[in-house]
Write an enzyme that holds these catalytic residues in place. Structure first.
Site, PDB file in Angstrom:
ATOM      1  N   GLY A 288       0.812  -1.210   0.000  1.00  0.00           N
ATOM      2  CA  GLY A 288       0.000   0.000   0.000  1.00  0.00           C
ATOM      3  C   GLY A 288       0.843   1.257   0.000  1.00  0.00           C
ATOM      4  O   GLY A 288       2.071   1.198   0.032  1.00  0.00           O
ATOM      5  N   SER A 342      -3.360 -12.695   4.838  1.00  0.00           N
ATOM      6  CA  SER A 342      -4.296 -11.722   5.390  1.00  0.00           C
ATOM      7  C   SER A 342      -4.081 -11.614   6.898  1.00  0.00           C
ATOM      8  O   SER A 342      -3.839 -12.625   7.574  1.00  0.00           O
ATOM      9  CB  SER A 342      -5.733 -12.146   5.102  1.00  0.00           C
ATOM     10  OG  SER A 342      -6.640 -11.358   5.841  1.00  0.00           O
ATOM     11  N   LYS A 368      -9.236   1.958   4.435  1.00  0.00           N
ATOM     12  CA  LYS A 368      -9.243   3.331   4.948  1.00  0.00           C
ATOM     13  C   LYS A 368     -10.083   4.304   4.136  1.00  0.00           C
ATOM     14  O   LYS A 368     -10.133   5.488   4.453  1.00  0.00           O
ATOM     15  CB  LYS A 368      -7.807   3.857   5.022  1.00  0.00           C
ATOM     16  CG  LYS A 368      -7.044   3.832   3.705  1.00  0.00           C
ATOM     17  CD  LYS A 368      -5.611   4.311   3.905  1.00  0.00           C
ATOM     18  CE  LYS A 368      -4.824   4.351   2.613  1.00  0.00           C
ATOM     19  NZ  LYS A 368      -4.560   3.010   2.069  1.00  0.00           N
ATOM     20  N   LYS A 410      -9.327  10.043  11.899  1.00  0.00           N
ATOM     21  CA  LYS A 410     -10.762   9.729  11.840  1.00  0.00           C
ATOM     22  C   LYS A 410     -11.194   8.835  12.996  1.00  0.00           C
ATOM     23  O   LYS A 410     -12.387   8.583  13.179  1.00  0.00           O
ATOM     24  CB  LYS A 410     -11.092   9.090  10.501  1.00  0.00           C
ATOM     25  CG  LYS A 410     -10.938  10.063   9.338  1.00  0.00           C
ATOM     26  CD  LYS A 410     -11.146   9.396   7.997  1.00  0.00           C
ATOM     27  CE  LYS A 410     -11.005  10.432   6.881  1.00  0.00           C
ATOM     28  NZ  LYS A 410      -9.677  11.062   6.838  1.00  0.00           N
ATOM     29  N   VAL A 449      -3.291  11.536   4.117  1.00  0.00           N
ATOM     30  CA  VAL A 449      -1.994  11.380   3.467  1.00  0.00           C
ATOM     31  C   VAL A 449      -2.131  11.741   1.997  1.00  0.00           C
ATOM     32  O   VAL A 449      -2.862  11.092   1.248  1.00  0.00           O
ATOM     33  CB  VAL A 449      -1.462   9.942   3.618  1.00  0.00           C
ATOM     34  CG1 VAL A 449      -0.112   9.806   2.951  1.00  0.00           C
ATOM     35  CG2 VAL A 449      -1.365   9.583   5.092  1.00  0.00           C
ATOM     36  N   LEU A 450      -1.432  12.780   1.606  1.00  0.00           N
ATOM     37  CA  LEU A 450      -1.466  13.213   0.205  1.00  0.00           C
ATOM     38  C   LEU A 450      -0.722  12.210  -0.663  1.00  0.00           C
ATOM     39  O   LEU A 450       0.396  11.812  -0.359  1.00  0.00           O
ATOM     40  CB  LEU A 450      -0.802  14.585   0.063  1.00  0.00           C
ATOM     41  CG  LEU A 450      -1.632  15.778   0.545  1.00  0.00           C
ATOM     42  CD1 LEU A 450      -0.770  17.011   0.617  1.00  0.00           C
ATOM     43  CD2 LEU A 450      -2.813  16.004  -0.371  1.00  0.00           C
ATOM     44  N   SER A 453      -3.443   6.007  -1.995  1.00  0.00           N
ATOM     45  CA  SER A 453      -4.597   5.523  -2.758  1.00  0.00           C
ATOM     46  C   SER A 453      -5.849   6.109  -2.123  1.00  0.00           C
ATOM     47  O   SER A 453      -6.059   6.021  -0.923  1.00  0.00           O
ATOM     48  CB  SER A 453      -4.637   3.993  -2.715  1.00  0.00           C
ATOM     49  OG  SER A 453      -4.675   3.526  -1.390  1.00  0.00           O
ATOM     50  N   VAL A 456      -7.247  12.891  -2.396  1.00  0.00           N
ATOM     51  CA  VAL A 456      -7.949  13.827  -3.267  1.00  0.00           C
ATOM     52  C   VAL A 456      -7.046  14.359  -4.376  1.00  0.00           C
ATOM     53  O   VAL A 456      -7.535  14.780  -5.427  1.00  0.00           O
ATOM     54  CB  VAL A 456      -8.507  15.017  -2.465  1.00  0.00           C
ATOM     55  CG1 VAL A 456      -9.557  14.567  -1.490  1.00  0.00           C
ATOM     56  CG2 VAL A 456      -7.394  15.777  -1.746  1.00  0.00           C
TER      57      VAL A 456
END
Length: 643
Positions: A288, A342, A368, A410, A449-450, A453, A456
């Protein structure tokens, strides 16, 4: 004529070069004597003629041995002119040697005059051909301005001169003393004169090529460039160039760090290195966005082994291949292992930790994306909460020293299942930290986190390229932002500092208004915003309304009294926790509700736990909503998460 020359075979071009050099060298030999003796009608004596012919022959051989005829003229570099200098110098020495051996009359100044003339003719002929060949290519290239006059900017200019797409038309500098100077024949302008210079040279694109150690206010720089409405792009970082992942002329859109416009968080290298050097490290979610950057940074701390754990086959393959490349290029000597699996399979996690003798676990695997998890309640809960529990229990059973959870802002007073599931994961680790002392559990909480995945930034970029509109949920929505490297540095730092049960948060500075970020991207891509005052603008910013579970403002702390740490931008909070017996009881109830596919019961249990969960809408799980009986759909007391 030029096209005919370019279409000749490589051998034919080399023969033409040899013949032209022979002619130029012969003329230089004659001209050296004629200038020295001041006699335009000078003709060589037999011994002088022999010296001249032998000199030309030997010089051609020397040029060939130096590789001058293997060089492609249109791509001649500075090294080629050094080679010509060596060849011409050797040719002049040949004259001296032959004159001595053949006892021919050669004035002492003739070899010097000859060397100067030969260099001018041999190098000049090649330079002329290069200019003629390059002129048609330059004519169709897009003029660009390079911002930065350091090594990165100069290397970029060199690369672009050989490129078929861009032509460096000007440099931009912050040093006023360099204004109106020339670098490789390209004019340099101070940043205060950039707008006028752009119009003068017809620049269509601005390329950021700042050296890594450049000290300037990037936020102020972007603010100035934003007003120009010329596309601003950048070049790869030095790390990407060294690792071979990119070339200097790989032009791309602005880096996320530039859009953020603030200095990154730097870790205390000594402390991080002491906790990772020669250790065996496991990273979940290694493929990721956060997990992969964690892997890159951990790799450079030279652990003994690094295990990459992910359930996505392609993501795991991609990060393993990249890390192996860095490992080989930099000679780090780290043993890398890619394991499919997993975190929800406790036996698999335990087997992996025991097999590789894991000392430290960085748990980055998570769902996320807020709307997706809101529409898939049970899967989000199972992966984020139960996956963390199973992984943590496996770590305890196998004697793992440190366990670091990547959490999120969050999780603070969550209004959505994603945030609530991460807060539950924090409660699980806090309970386990109190239950035992063998494994140190640490949680790291940070904002959006800019570049990850679901970020924005790539979404806005795609929307702008498609002609808009750029969609923002609410005009007042704000978020804390950080870059992927920053987030990873914080995780490593906190993992080294943690003593057990702490929640670390980053002082992330001022929050960013999403609509302002969108407008900045529009302007920096060389476009204008379409508004009522500017109906002829390029891109419209459209507001779509808050999505299920979305908040206007995010928070990082539940409590109001964060403690400082040894790092100036990392804070520590001991949030409300639950005894392990209560946590275990809650997990059993959540597991039973999941097995019964009862999303309303899950929401009720989460709300009753000390999570601060306060949903702002109905149950949004897509499968549950479509499969529940009609009478349940009408029962708001069941359907409402906040009931």
């Amino acid at each position: 004529m030029l096209k005919v020359f370019l279409n000749l075979s490589r051998l034919q071009k080399r023969l033409i070069s040899v013949v032209s050099d022979a002619v130029f060298l012969s003329f230089s030999f004659w001209a050296a004597f004629a200038l020295r003796l001041e006699d335009k009608s000078w003709t060589p004596a037999p011994d002088q003629l022999l010296v001249g012919l032998l000199t030309v022959g030997v010089s051609i051989v020397i040029f060939a041995r130096l590789g001058l005829y293997r060089a492609i003229i249109r791509y001649l570099s500075d090294k080629a002119f050094l080679t010509i200098s060596i060849g011409v110098g050797s040719s002049a020495l040949t004259i001296i040697a032959l004159a001595y051996l053949l006892q021919a009359f050669v004035p002492r100044s003739v070899p010097i005059i000859y060397a100067v003339l030969a260099f001018l003719f041999v190098s000049g002929s090649r330079m002329g051909v290069r200019m003629l060949v390059g002129r048609p290519r330059h004519r169709n290239k897009e003029p660009v301005a390079i911002i930065g006059t350091g090594e990165t900017g100069i290397h970029l200019a060199d690369a672009l001169l050989q490129d078929m797409q861009y032509q460096p038309a000007m440099f931009v500098t912050y040093r006023r003393a360099n204004h109106r100077t020339l670098i490789q024949g390209i004019p340099v302008y101070d940043i205060d004169h950039i707008e006028k210079a752009i119009r003068k040279h017809g620049v269509k694109r601005l390329l950021l090529a700042l050296d890594p150690d450049t000290h300037l206010n990037r936020k102020q720089l972007l603010r100035e460039l934003e007003q120009l409405e010329v596309p601003v792009q950048t070049v790869p970082s030095m790390a990407e160039l060294v690792s071979g992942r990119a070339r200097i002329n790989d032009i791309r859109d602005l880096e996320i760090e530039d859009l953020l416009g603030r200095e990154p968080v730097m870790p205390e290298s000594a402390l991080v290195a002491s906790s990772l050097f020669e250790k065996c490290v496991l990273v979940t979610g290694a493929g990721g966005s956060i997990g992969s950057e964690l892997c890159r940074q951990i790799l450079r701390q030279r652990p003994a082994k690094m295990v990459l754990f992910d359930q996505s086959e392609f993501s795991l393959y991609a990060i393993e291949r990249e890390l192996q490349s860095i490992n080989n290029i930099e000679g780090l000597g780290v043993k890398l292992s890619a394991i499919l699996g997993s975190v929800m399979q406790r036996r698999r996690c335990k087997a992996v930790m025991r097999a590789f003798g894991i000392h430290t676990v960085y748990h980055a695997a998570a769902y996320k994306h807020v709307p997706l998890v809101e529409h898939n309640v049970i899967e989000g809960l199972q992966n984020n909460t139960f996956g963390t529990w199973h992984l943590a229990e496996a770590a305890i059973e196998t004697g793992v020293e440190r366990f670091v959870l990547i959490s999120t802002d969050k999780a603070v007073r969550p209004t959505n299942i994603m945030g609530a599931s991460k807060r539950l994961a924090e409660l699980v680790l806090q309970g386990l930290a109190e239950r035992q002392e063998g494994t140190r559990f640490t949680m790291v909480r940070f904002g959006n986190v800019l570049g990850s995945s679901g970020s924005v930034v790539p979404l806005f970029r795609d929307q702008i390229r498609d002609g808009g509109p750029v969609t923002v949920t609410h005009p007042d929505i704000i978020r804390y932002f950080m870059t992927i490297p920053e987030a990873s540095q914080l995780v490593l730092q906190a993992g080294s500092m943690g003593q057990g049960g702490e929640v670390f948060v980053l002082d992330m500075g001022e929050p960013v208004k999403i609509v302002d970020l969108a407008r900045k991207m529009v302007h920096l891509m060389g476009l204008s915003e379409k508004t009522e005052d500017n109906p002829d603008g390029d891109i419209e910013v459209r507001f779509t309304g808050l999505r299920p579970g979305e908040k206007l403002f995010e928070e990082l702390l539940i409590g109001d009294n964060p403690q400082g740490t040894s790092h100036p931008r990392i804070m520590m909070a001991r949030e409300a926790s639950m005894p392990w017996d209560d946590v275990e009881s809650l997990l059993k109830k959540l597991s039973l509700a999941s097995q019964n596919f009862d999303c309303a019961r899950i929401a009720e249990l989460i709300r009753e736990a000390p999570t601060g969960y306060a949903p702002n809408g109905d149950v949004a799980d897509l499968v549950w909503c479509h499969s529940a009986p009609p009478e349940e759909n009408s029962d708001n007391s069941v359907r409402r998460l906040g009931a």
